[in-house]
Design a protein around this motif. Structure first.
Motif, mmCIF file in Angstrom:
data_model
loop_
_atom_site.group_PDB
_atom_site.id
_atom_site.type_symbol
_atom_site.label_atom_id
_atom_site.label_comp_id
_atom_site.label_asym_id
_atom_site.label_seq_id
_atom_site.Cartn_x
_atom_site.Cartn_y
_atom_site.Cartn_z
ATOM 1 N N HIS A 85 2.661 16.507 2.415
ATOM 2 C CA HIS A 85 2.022 15.853 1.163
ATOM 3 C C HIS A 85 2.445 14.560 0.762
ATOM 4 N N GLY A 86 3.463 14.154 0.968
ATOM 5 C CA GLY A 86 3.260 12.864 0.692
ATOM 6 C C GLY A 86 3.892 11.760 1.685
ATOM 7 N N VAL A 87 4.038 12.746 2.423
ATOM 8 C CA VAL A 87 3.807 11.587 4.152
ATOM 9 C C VAL A 87 2.680 11.385 4.593
ATOM 10 N N TRP A 88 1.946 12.451 4.370
ATOM 11 C CA TRP A 88 0.813 12.286 4.931
ATOM 12 C C TRP A 88 -0.593 11.146 3.864
ATOM 13 N N GLU A 89 -0.717 11.047 2.958
ATOM 14 C CA GLU A 89 -0.333 9.763 2.118
ATOM 15 C C GLU A 89 -0.433 8.655 2.424
ATOM 16 N N ARG A 115 -2.420 5.667 4.156
ATOM 17 C CA ARG A 115 -2.814 4.643 3.358
ATOM 18 C C ARG A 115 -2.825 3.532 4.167
ATOM 19 N N GLY A 116 -1.565 3.857 5.612
ATOM 20 C CA GLY A 116 -1.642 3.082 6.735
ATOM 21 C C GLY A 116 -2.787 2.603 7.330
ATOM 22 N N ILE A 117 -3.771 3.682 7.401
ATOM 23 C CA ILE A 117 -4.795 3.568 8.268
ATOM 24 C C ILE A 117 -5.784 3.241 7.662
ATOM 25 N N LEU A 118 -6.029 2.884 6.284
ATOM 26 C CA LEU A 118 -6.856 2.805 5.673
ATOM 27 C C LEU A 118 -7.001 0.869 5.821
ATOM 28 N N VAL A 119 -5.526 0.812 5.649
ATOM 29 C CA VAL A 119 -4.558 -0.554 5.263
ATOM 30 C C VAL A 119 -5.317 -1.725 6.546
ATOM 31 N N SER A 161 0.573 -1.370 0.047
ATOM 32 C CA SER A 161 0.136 -0.025 -0.232
ATOM 33 C C SER A 161 0.864 0.810 -0.071
ATOM 34 N N MET A 162 2.238 1.376 0.265
ATOM 35 C CA MET A 162 2.838 1.655 0.282
ATOM 36 C C MET A 162 2.839 2.610 -1.532
ATOM 37 N N ILE A 163 2.659 1.453 -1.911
ATOM 38 C CA ILE A 163 3.653 2.616 -3.062
ATOM 39 C C ILE A 163 2.572 3.118 -4.021
ATOM 40 N N THR A 164 2.677 4.660 -3.767
ATOM 41 C CA THR A 164 2.616 6.204 -4.645
ATOM 42 C C THR A 164 1.543 5.226 -6.056
ATOM 43 N N ASN A 165 2.687 5.582 -6.815
ATOM 44 C CA ASN A 165 2.482 5.256 -7.902
ATOM 45 C C ASN A 165 1.831 4.054 -8.683
ATOM 46 N N LEU A 166 1.070 4.319 -9.960
ATOM 47 C CA LEU A 166 0.465 2.383 -10.000
ATOM 48 C C LEU A 166 1.434 2.331 -11.063
ATOM 49 N N LYS A 167 2.029 2.929 -11.940
ATOM 50 C CA LYS A 167 2.856 2.363 -12.959
ATOM 51 C C LYS A 167 3.627 1.300 -12.999
ATOM 52 N N TYR A 168 4.446 0.687 -10.982
ATOM 53 C CA TYR A 168 4.814 0.390 -10.641
ATOM 54 C C TYR A 168 4.169 -0.896 -10.532
ATOM 55 N N LEU A 169 2.948 -0.752 -10.266
ATOM 56 C CA LEU A 169 1.889 -2.020 -10.147
ATOM 57 C C LEU A 169 1.297 -2.539 -11.501
#
Length: 480
Positions: free
Chosen positions: A391-395, A399-403, A230-238
């Motif tokens: 912004h990136g840190v909060w994102e 993400r971790g909270i949602l998991v 979930s820490m991957i913030t760029n979909l292109k890597y997936l």
């Protein structure tokens, strides 16, 4: 699905449409700008449509139709073949791995009949969404709409004037429903992976079997790789892993079907019909396996020739229905009342099937990460604007909270099949039958309509009634 496992390209556009891009919004005012009711295009449409002098002052203005296909200018748009592929990937859900269990609940031939009925209603509902959207494109002179904005636009321009000023509330409600639906999908992935891991490891190691670990322990174990992914913030890597995941799952399903056919006995030993609530259970699993309402608008929005969407829909849904029917029918025929989910767990524990089992687990983990993007981007669209600094840190924190929230839901309700039934018959009935029928009724409404309009209203009323009946029957099933 989803398969749902191969939704990366569909979801990439879906995410972009929800979030408006990856940049944070500058202020809370941006939310008003994104609301269709508050933008100038919509208010101008309402002003001129409500004016009795409009056609006298501007005669012939409405005859110059807006061509939304020319306004998109989408360099990376998809052609007919690519759009068909996206429909297959977007509609063929992870529920296909449990279709044989659905046939077990409903009975062999009764389930086959329900598949034919639901399999014709679902693509028709998807077509209704696109039909309504393309009418609104011309009226509002906009090139595309997301599902939530389509709901908002239908309410805001519909005949119920008292509801127009509340159209943004309907958009928010649609976002909540879509968020809940995809979070439920993430829960199903987590439970399915945990269940498969439990069965594989306990079959390989008598020591692990002796520990008698509950499914909830495995759910907590699975949370670790989910948290990392979930820490991957760029979909292109997936995205590159999506096709590989599709391939693994397809091989596993085909291998399992081979084993099921080798064990198949007399087909007359399988009951044709069981009971009413058995069919309700089957309908929920089927809807969860083939529904594509949530990806319909992203696919259509990204087509270079959106008028070809009906053709792509017919071809794509034919492939989807054949896939789920073959898997469910032959899976139940082979394994009978011993069916369990996912179907991969029926493979014998030999060297090749064991290797396929671990590849299957890896594929589902990648699939979870891809599907996780949708609920996160929906909520991040609203809360991300509050964090202008770091912004990136909060994102990553959110993400971790949602998991963690998804894991807690999985721990609270780890029954895979019942969760699929709830998702299919309740949430998907709303997004697949009730909302599309309501939207088309509002878009095609005429005060003194022709016969075709009256027929649409009757047909849509029946669809809404059918969707509500599924919701009510599901609640009755869970109260038993």
């Amino acid at each position: 699905m989803n398969s749902a496992i191969g939704r990366s390209q569909v979801l990439r556009f879906y995410i972009k449409m929800f979030s408006g891009g990856n940049k944070p919004s500058s202020s809370a005012k941006d939310d008003d700008v994104s609301s269709l009711y508050s933008i100038k295009i919509l208010s101008d449409f309402l002003d001129r449509s409500d004016s009795s002098l409009y056609h006298e002052v501007y005669p012939g203005t409405e005859r110059a139709e807006y061509d939304f296909t020319l306004e998109r200018r989408n360099v990376n748009g998809t052609n007919l073949l690519e759009s068909t592929s996206h429909i297959v990937k977007g509609c063929l859900g992870v529920g296909i791995l449990s279709m044989h269990v659905g046939y077990m609940h409903g009975g062999l031939w009764a389930s086959l009949g329900v598949t034919a009925v639901i399999g014709s209603l679902v693509p028709y509902a998807m077509y209704m969404l696109v039909y309504s959207a393309q009418k609104l494109y011309v009226r509002l002179r906009v090139p595309r709409l997301t599902y939530s904005h389509l709901v908002e636009a239908a309410i805001a321009t519909g005949p119920m004037r008292c509801c127009r000023k509340h159209s943004k509330v309907f958009r928010y409600s649609m976002d909540v429903i879509l968020f809940s639906e995809v979070c439920g999908t993430c829960c199903i992935y987590q439970i399915m992976i945990a269940s498969t891991m439990k069965q594989v490891l306990e079959s390989l190691s008598p020591t692990i079997l002796g520990w008698h670990l509950s499914l909830r322990i495995y759910i907590l174990i699975v949370m670790v790789p989910f948290f990392c992914m979930s820490m991957i913030t760029n979909l292109k890597y997936l995205a590159p892993f999506s096709l590989i995941a599709d391939l693994f799952v397809a091989i596993c399903i085909l291998t399992t079907m081979y084993y099921s056919l080798s064990e198949a006995g007399d087909i007359r030993d399988r009951p044709a019909y069981k009971d009413f609530f058995g069919l309700i259970q089957f309908t929920g699993i089927l809807l969860y396996s083939i529904d594509g309402a949530s990806v319909t608008m992203p696919i259509e929005n990204n087509m270079t020739k959106p008028l070809y969407f009906p053709m792509a829909l017919q071809i794509g849904m034919t492939i989807v229905l054949l896939s789920v029917t073959l898997t469910g029918f032959f899976g139940y025929w082979g394994y009978g009342e011993k069916c369990r989910s996912p179907i991969i767990t029926h493979m014998p524990f030999e060297t090749v099937p064991i290797i396929l089992g671990f590849l299957f687990l890896a594929a589902l983990i990648v699939s979870f990460a891809i599907n996780f993007w949708v609920p996160f981007r929906i909520i991040w669209h609203y809360i991300g604007r509050r964090h202008k600094r770091k912004h990136g840190v909060w994102e990553r924190i959110y993400r971790g909270i949602l998991v963690i929230i998804i894991t807690c839901l999985s721990l609270a309700y780890p029954n895979l099949i019942r969760l699929m039934i709830l998702m299919g018959n309740f949430f998907l009935s709303i997004t697949t039958f009730i909302v599309p029928a309501l939207i088309e009724s509002l878009v095609t409404w005429r005060p003194r309509g022709q016969g075709s309009v009256r027929w649409r209203l009757l047909k849509n009323t029946l669809l809404i009634t059918f969707g509500l009946a599924l919701c009510i029957c599901t609640l009755m099933y869970f109260d038993k």
